[in-house]
Design an enzyme around this catalytic site. Structure first.
Site, mmCIF file in Angstrom:
data_model
loop_
_atom_site.group_PDB
_atom_site.id
_atom_site.type_symbol
_atom_site.label_atom_id
_atom_site.label_comp_id
_atom_site.label_asym_id
_atom_site.label_seq_id
_atom_site.Cartn_x
_atom_site.Cartn_y
_atom_site.Cartn_z
ATOM 1 N N HIS A 1 0.830 -1.211 0.000
ATOM 2 C CA HIS A 1 0.000 0.000 0.000
ATOM 3 C C HIS A 1 0.861 1.256 0.000
ATOM 4 C CE1 HIS A 1 -2.654 3.250 1.041
ATOM 5 N NE2 HIS A 1 -1.802 3.554 2.001
ATOM 6 N N HIS B 1 1.446 5.370 -2.801
ATOM 7 C CA HIS B 1 1.911 6.735 -2.528
ATOM 8 C C HIS B 1 3.101 7.204 -3.362
ATOM 9 C CE1 HIS B 1 -0.744 7.609 0.878
ATOM 10 N NE2 HIS B 1 -0.532 6.370 1.311
ATOM 11 N N GLU C 1 -5.689 9.641 0.544
ATOM 12 C CA GLU C 1 -5.952 8.195 0.567
ATOM 13 C C GLU C 1 -7.116 7.765 -0.334
ATOM 14 O OE1 GLU C 1 -4.060 5.958 1.742
ATOM 15 O OE2 GLU C 1 -2.800 6.972 3.217
ATOM 16 N N SER D 1 -4.224 1.008 -4.245
ATOM 17 C CA SER D 1 -3.612 -0.255 -3.813
ATOM 18 C C SER D 1 -4.649 -1.331 -3.526
ATOM 19 C CB SER D 1 -2.731 -0.017 -2.575
ATOM 20 O OG SER D 1 -3.524 0.417 -1.479
HETATM 21 CO CO CO Z 1 -1.596 5.452 2.831
#
Ligand code: CO
Ligand code: PHE
Length: 282
Positions: A132, A137, A178, A197
């Site tokens: 993730h 990111h 997010e 993700s």
């Molecule tokens: Co995150």
């Protein structure tokens, strides 16, 4: 960051021997062949979904980074990242206290968890793991504008702490960095790491008629609670990163003061007069 609905949670990961800023050294030799293989399968499954559901910039950057071969060396990643945007990734044992996390962001360091999910967590994991943190990111850290935004967010969060605004700012982080959606010429897309993700939430967030998709209003977003253990019930949509930067540019101190007189809203709250975006993929 810790989730607000998650009070009974115990931290996963090995916090022994970390530095005061919670960083550790990534031990590349500690990953097993099975873990590298799991990483490769996760990476290939997610990258295949990006052209349809992700902001084109994210899909292109992920392809250019080309890290499907196995779990990447953070040192090698930083050799590419630092010259691009002066950001670096740092290895951490897992979730961090908010203040530690945002201090890293304020200093252009993105904390990446060192451990990879187990095979039985292949499809869904509540806590951020290396997949993730990295897949979700790192691509946007290469974008100069988004990179500056994240640093400003970190600085804003440290300031929010003394103003009792961190709970509110954490919601803005959740619903943008997010789980943010963005309207593009190709249709509704995502730039949010939590969606990028997740194999299930990528199509769900864009195509499923169930969730509520409302245009980003900073105060409305900060009032809204979020779920950490299911797909989101509300997504906030922006038209461009420029819009995000402009809306977060003002001093938030008066916002936090105003929020004290406003109710918290549930994750599925629909307010009169709000319009949900139609569900369509590009
Ligand atoms: Co995150
Ligand atoms: N403008 C915010 C403040 O004054 C800081 C901030 C910047 C927050 C960017 C989020 C994103 O507190």
């Amino acid at each position: 960051m810790t989730g607000e609905t998650d009070s009974s949670h115990r931290l996963r990961g090995n916090y022994d021997g970390m530095r005061p800023d919670y960083t550790v050294d990534q031990d590349l030799s500690a990953y097993t062949a099975a873990e590298h293989d799991r990483w490769r399968r996760l990476y290939l499954r997610q990258s295949a979904l990006l052209p349809r559901y992700a902001l084109p910039l994210v899909a292109e950057m992920t392809q250019r980074l080309h890290y499907e071969i196995g779990i990447p060396s953070f040192t090698e990643v930083n050799q590419r990242l630092k010259p691009a945007t002066r950001w670096q990734i740092v290895a951490v044992p897992g979730l961090l206290p908010d203040e530690v996390f945002f201090t890293h962001l304020a200093n252009r360091r993105f904390p990446v968890t060192v451990w990879l999910r187990r095979e039985d967590e292949f499809d869904y994991i509540v806590e951020p793991d290396i997949f993730h943190d990295f897949f979700g990111h790192v691509p946007l850290l290469f974008d100069p504008v988004f990179a500056d935004y994240l640093q400003k967010f970190g600085q804003g969060a440290l300031k929010a702490k003394s103003l009792h605004g961190l709970e509110y700012l954490a919601r803005l982080y959740w619903y943008t960095v997010e789980f943010g959606l963005i309207q593009t010429a190709a249709g509704l897309r995502t730039y949010g790491a939590g969606i990028l993700s997740s194999a299930g939430e990528l199509p769900y967030s864009i195509e499923n008629p169930e969730p509520y998709r409302v245009h980003l209003d900073i105060l409305r977003c900060m009032q809204t609670r979020y779920k950490i253990d299911s797909f989101q019930e509300t997504y906030f949509v922006i038209d461009s990163f420029q819009e995000l930067f402009e809306k977060t540019d003002p001093d938030f101190a008066p916002y936090y003061a105003a929020l004290r007189d406003r109710p918290h809203l549930s994750a599925d709250c629909r307010l009169p007069g709000e319009r949900s975006y139609g569900h369509q993929a590009g």
